[in-house]
Design a protein around this motif. Structure first.
Motif, short mmCIF file in Angstrom:
data_model
loop_
_atom_site.label_atom_id
_atom_site.label_comp_id
_atom_site.label_asym_id
_atom_site.label_seq_id
_atom_site.Cartn_x
_atom_site.Cartn_y
_atom_site.Cartn_z
N SER A 108 0.82 -1.21 0.00
CA SER A 108 0.00 0.00 0.00
C SER A 108 0.86 1.26 0.00
O SER A 108 0.49 2.27 -0.61
CB SER A 108 -0.94 0.00 1.20
N VAL B 78 -3.81 -2.29 -7.24
CA VAL B 78 -4.51 -2.40 -5.95
C VAL B 78 -5.22 -3.74 -5.84
O VAL B 78 -5.15 -4.42 -4.82
CB VAL B 78 -5.51 -1.23 -5.77
N THR C 231 -2.70 -6.46 -5.17
CA THR C 231 -2.22 -6.49 -3.78
C THR C 231 -3.26 -7.11 -2.86
O THR C 231 -2.91 -7.74 -1.86
CB THR C 231 -1.85 -5.08 -3.29
N TYR C 232 -4.55 -6.91 -3.17
CA TYR C 232 -5.59 -7.58 -2.39
C TYR C 232 -5.44 -9.10 -2.48
O TYR C 232 -5.55 -9.81 -1.48
CB TYR C 232 -6.98 -7.20 -2.91
N TYR D 294 -5.85 0.34 4.26
CA TYR D 294 -5.10 0.39 2.99
C TYR D 294 -5.17 1.80 2.40
O TYR D 294 -4.16 2.37 1.97
CB TYR D 294 -5.69 -0.63 2.02
N GLN D 295 -6.38 2.36 2.38
CA GLN D 295 -6.57 3.70 1.85
C GLN D 295 -5.79 4.73 2.66
O GLN D 295 -5.18 5.65 2.11
CB GLN D 295 -8.06 4.05 1.85
N MET E 191 -2.02 4.36 1.87
CA MET E 191 -1.77 4.81 0.50
C MET E 191 -1.82 6.33 0.41
O MET E 191 -0.93 6.95 -0.19
CB MET E 191 -2.80 4.18 -0.43
N VAL F 36 -10.99 2.28 -4.01
CA VAL F 36 -10.44 1.02 -3.48
C VAL F 36 -11.55 0.13 -2.95
O VAL F 36 -11.41 -1.10 -2.93
CB VAL F 36 -9.38 1.31 -2.39
#
Length: 272
Positions: free
Chosen positions: A9, A114, A117-118, A133-134, A137, A191
């Motif tokens: 992230s 993104v 990465t999930y 995560y947000q 980031m 996201v």
């Protein structure tokens, strides 16, 4: 948040900060028509990277949606004034073109990244984790941009811009803070859509914003509703309806395949 997802992230955040710089620099040196056409290519980049990174499966409906939304965004560039800044050299113009194109491609890369990465985060993704995560980031994107502003002495200009703002110095800061909060909600939605659906759908919803914004400008700022805006809105609505129709059709097929067929019990012809 486990270390692998934290690192991922933070890297995405730095890339997002770089993307913001490319957009800001490039669009400041291009006319509206050129920048709109380049930004319209963002959805195509998203679709391409989604296919490469997360093996996004495309149907005729999703391909149709990408095509219509890209064309719908590009239509807005028709018959716009050529407002190339006075005194700008060819070198600066070409550099602005390349940087805006790089920004569109980079943002098209960020969305599937993104999603990747999930999938590779080695932990279960939940709504709370998406918010973390947000936050990470956005934090690294902000740090990246802040360093750039410090190097360029941009913070010294804020006070002068606020004093020269037509609506007043206080409203300048209100708009600046409000814009930052709204953009945070926007990126959280981006996201979140990737978490609930896919990066492709997130890119499609972002593309719909462009013609919708033009229509809202007509409602709230009394701008002229030109034919191009109507065509763009129609194509965009057609595109998103096509996408969701295809998704509903695919889900119905999956449900039919998953529904077990009930066999009728065999009746013994000889009851004795």
């Amino acid at each position: 948040m486990k270390p692998p997802l934290f690192i991922a992230s933070s890297v995405v955040g730095i890339i997002a900060g770089l993307d913001n710089y490319l957009y800001a620099y490039g669009m400041a040196r291009l006319p509206v028509s050129t920048s709109a056409l380049i930004i319209a290519s963002q959805l195509a980049f998203t679709a391409g990277f989604a296919f490469l990174l997360v093996k996004q499966k495309f149907t005729s409906f999703s391909v149709n949606a990408v095509f219509l939304l890209s064309i719908g965004a590009a239509v807005l560039a028709l018959h716009t004034n050529n407002d190339r800044p006075n005194g700008e050299s060819n070198k600066e113009y070409v550099l602005g073109f390349l940087m805006t194109l790089a920004a569109a491609a980079l943002y098209g890369f960020i969305l599937p990244l993104v999603e990747l990465t999930y999938k590779k985060g080695k932990q279960e993704i939940s709504y709370a984790l998406v918010m973390e995560y947000q936050m990470v980031m956005s934090l690294f994107a902000t740090l990246f941009c802040t360093v750039g502003m410090l190097v360029n002495n941009d913070f010294k200009v804020i006070g002068r811009e606020a004093r020269d703002f037509e609506l007043g110095e206080g409203r300048y800061y209100v708009i600046a803070v409000g814009s930052a909060l709204i953009w945070q909600c926007f990126f959280l939605g981006v996201v979140g859509v990737i978490f609930c659906a896919s990066s492709l759908l997130s890119g499609i919803l972002i593309s719909v914003l462009l013609p919708v914004t033009e229509v809202l400008a007509v409602i709230f700022y009394d701008e002229k509703f030109q034919a191009e805006k109507g065509v763009s809105l129609l194509l965009s609505l057609w595109g998103i309806i096509s996408y969701f129709y295809g998704e509903i059709k695919q889900n119905n097929k999956k449900k039919m395949k998953q529904t077990p067929v009930t066999e009728m019990p065999q009746v013994d012809s000889n009851p004795c």
